[in-house]
Design a protein around this motif. Structure first.
Motif, short mmCIF file in Angstrom:
data_model
loop_
_atom_site.label_atom_id
_atom_site.label_comp_id
_atom_site.label_asym_id
_atom_site.label_seq_id
_atom_site.Cartn_x
_atom_site.Cartn_y
_atom_site.Cartn_z
N THR A 261 -44.93 30.12 67.16
CA THR A 261 -46.01 29.17 67.45
C THR A 261 -45.92 27.91 66.61
OG1 THR A 261 -47.45 30.32 65.86
CG2 THR A 261 -47.57 31.00 68.18
N THR A 262 -45.03 27.91 65.63
CA THR A 262 -44.84 26.71 64.80
C THR A 262 -43.92 25.74 65.52
OG1 THR A 262 -45.12 27.98 62.76
CG2 THR A 262 -44.06 25.82 62.57
N ASP A 263 -44.44 24.59 65.86
CA ASP A 263 -43.68 23.64 66.68
C ASP A 263 -42.57 22.95 65.89
OD1 ASP A 263 -43.21 22.16 69.13
OD2 ASP A 263 -43.94 20.42 67.99
N THR A 264 -41.37 22.93 66.46
CA THR A 264 -40.25 22.11 65.98
C THR A 264 -39.57 21.56 67.23
OG1 THR A 264 -38.42 23.71 66.08
CG2 THR A 264 -39.87 23.83 64.15
N PRO A 265 -38.71 20.56 67.09
CA PRO A 265 -38.00 20.04 68.27
C PRO A 265 -37.16 21.10 68.98
CG PRO A 265 -37.83 18.50 66.45
CD PRO A 265 -38.44 19.75 65.89
N TYR A 266 -36.89 22.23 68.28
CA TYR A 266 -36.04 23.27 68.85
C TYR A 266 -36.82 24.51 69.29
CZ TYR A 266 -32.12 20.53 67.13
OH TYR A 266 -31.22 19.50 66.92
#
Length: 331
Positions: A261-266
């Motif tokens: 749930t932790t947003d990153t570009p990947y």
């Protein structure tokens, strides 16, 4: 028998003995060593070559070797390069090696699924390469290789590369990049226009995901088919390898729910479409699967509960959840 006949006979016998001794020397092992002896030859005349041999631990009679080379017509054929004298080699063997330029090659293996960071670490650790790129940043390396895409990840083909001892590591980077581009564009030119990729780079990104998702040859095309289906209907890819890549050094072998749930570009659980770059080095099998995905209606897959590591494919979420539950109960 006259005096001159006796002299001629003596000279003839001595000549035969000398030639026999010379022939024995030319075909006798140079060194009793049971290990190969590496040596380098720089351009120069025959005497200079002999000096280089002796200075690098190959103890050979210079006068006899010079005679051998000259009488066989090889005096101007000896070639510079990096060589290796094998145990039991004779002066004749050595001369032939130098005359034919049978140089010795080192090798480095770049592994499918490695990240570019892992590739660079392997290159930097190889003792036989000249490390001309160690001081370069990724951006500087991109510029020297004339890479038009903005990142190095995934842009090198994993394989075993041969090189002469002391060759520049830039030679390997360039060769691996050119090989990747050649294969990628060969697939791109023959692609099915129905594939959901606007550029070769997008296809390469997908291939890197396929590369990381499975090592089973029979599963690759099916996994590529699942992801192709998801892209076509606008469904999130939801693939763990992209999440792991986005975590970088924070990944310690376990993906927690918070990681998903932790947003990153990947993070393909939080974002639609493909990640911005490949996530690994791609082998030919993953490229082939990406450009030739299985014709399937499946939208989901999970590892089978039989412990083989193969995947079970399903077309709907309910069946997928049952497959996941079965896998977890047998894990």
């Amino acid at each position: 028998m006259t005096f001159f006949k006796r002299i001629f006979l003596v000279v003839a016998v001595l000549f035969v003995l000398m030639m026999s001794g010379f022939a024995w020397w030319a075909n006798a092992a140079i060194s009793p060593s049971k290990e190969a002896i590496p040596f380098d030859i720089r351009p120069g005349g025959l005497n200079y070559v002999i000096d280089q041999l002796n200075s690098q631990g190959i103890e050979i009679n210079g006068s006899l070797f010079s005679l051998l080379v000259r009488v066989t017509g090889n005096a101007k054929k000896l070639k510079a390069g990096s060589y290796e004298m094998k145990p039991g080699e004779t002066p004749s063997d050595l001369m032939e090696r130098l005359a034919k330029g049978l140089v010795s090659y080192e090798s480095i293996t770049i592994v499918e699924g490695w990240t570019f960071k892992q590739m660079r670490e392997a290159m930097a650790a190889h003792p036989k390469l000249k490390h001309d790129t160690d001081h370069l940043t990724e951006r500087e390396l991109i510029e020297q290789l004339k890479i038009t895409w903005g990142a190095t990840e995934g842009l090198f083909f994993p394989s075993t590369y041969l090189f002469m001892r002391g060759a520049s590591d830039m030679q390997i980077y360039r060769q691996a990049h050119e090989e990747l581009m050649k294969r990628l564009y060969a697939y791109w030119e023959k692609r099915d226009p129905a594939l959901p990729y606007k550029t070769p780079y997008e296809a390469l990104v997908m291939a890197s995901i396929v590369e990381k998702e499975t090592g089973h040859p029979e599963d690759r095309a099916h996994i590529a088919g699942v992801f192709t289906n998801r892209l076509k209907i606008g469904m999130k890819l939801q693939t763990d390898p992209t999440v792991i890549y986005g975590m970088g050094d924070k990944y310690k072998g376990v993906i927690y729910k918070s990681s998903l749930t932790t947003d990153t570009p990947y993070n393909t659980y939080t974002r639609f479409g493909l990640p911005p770059t490949p996530i690994a080095l791609v082998g030919d099998a993953a490229l082939n699967a990406t450009f030739n995905p299985a014709k399937t209606e499946a939208l989901y897959f999970v590892s089978r509960a039989d412990g083989t590591g193969k995947s079970e494919f399903t077309t709907n979420l309910a069946d997928h959840n049952r497959a996941v539950d079965k896998f977890l109960r047998n894990k």
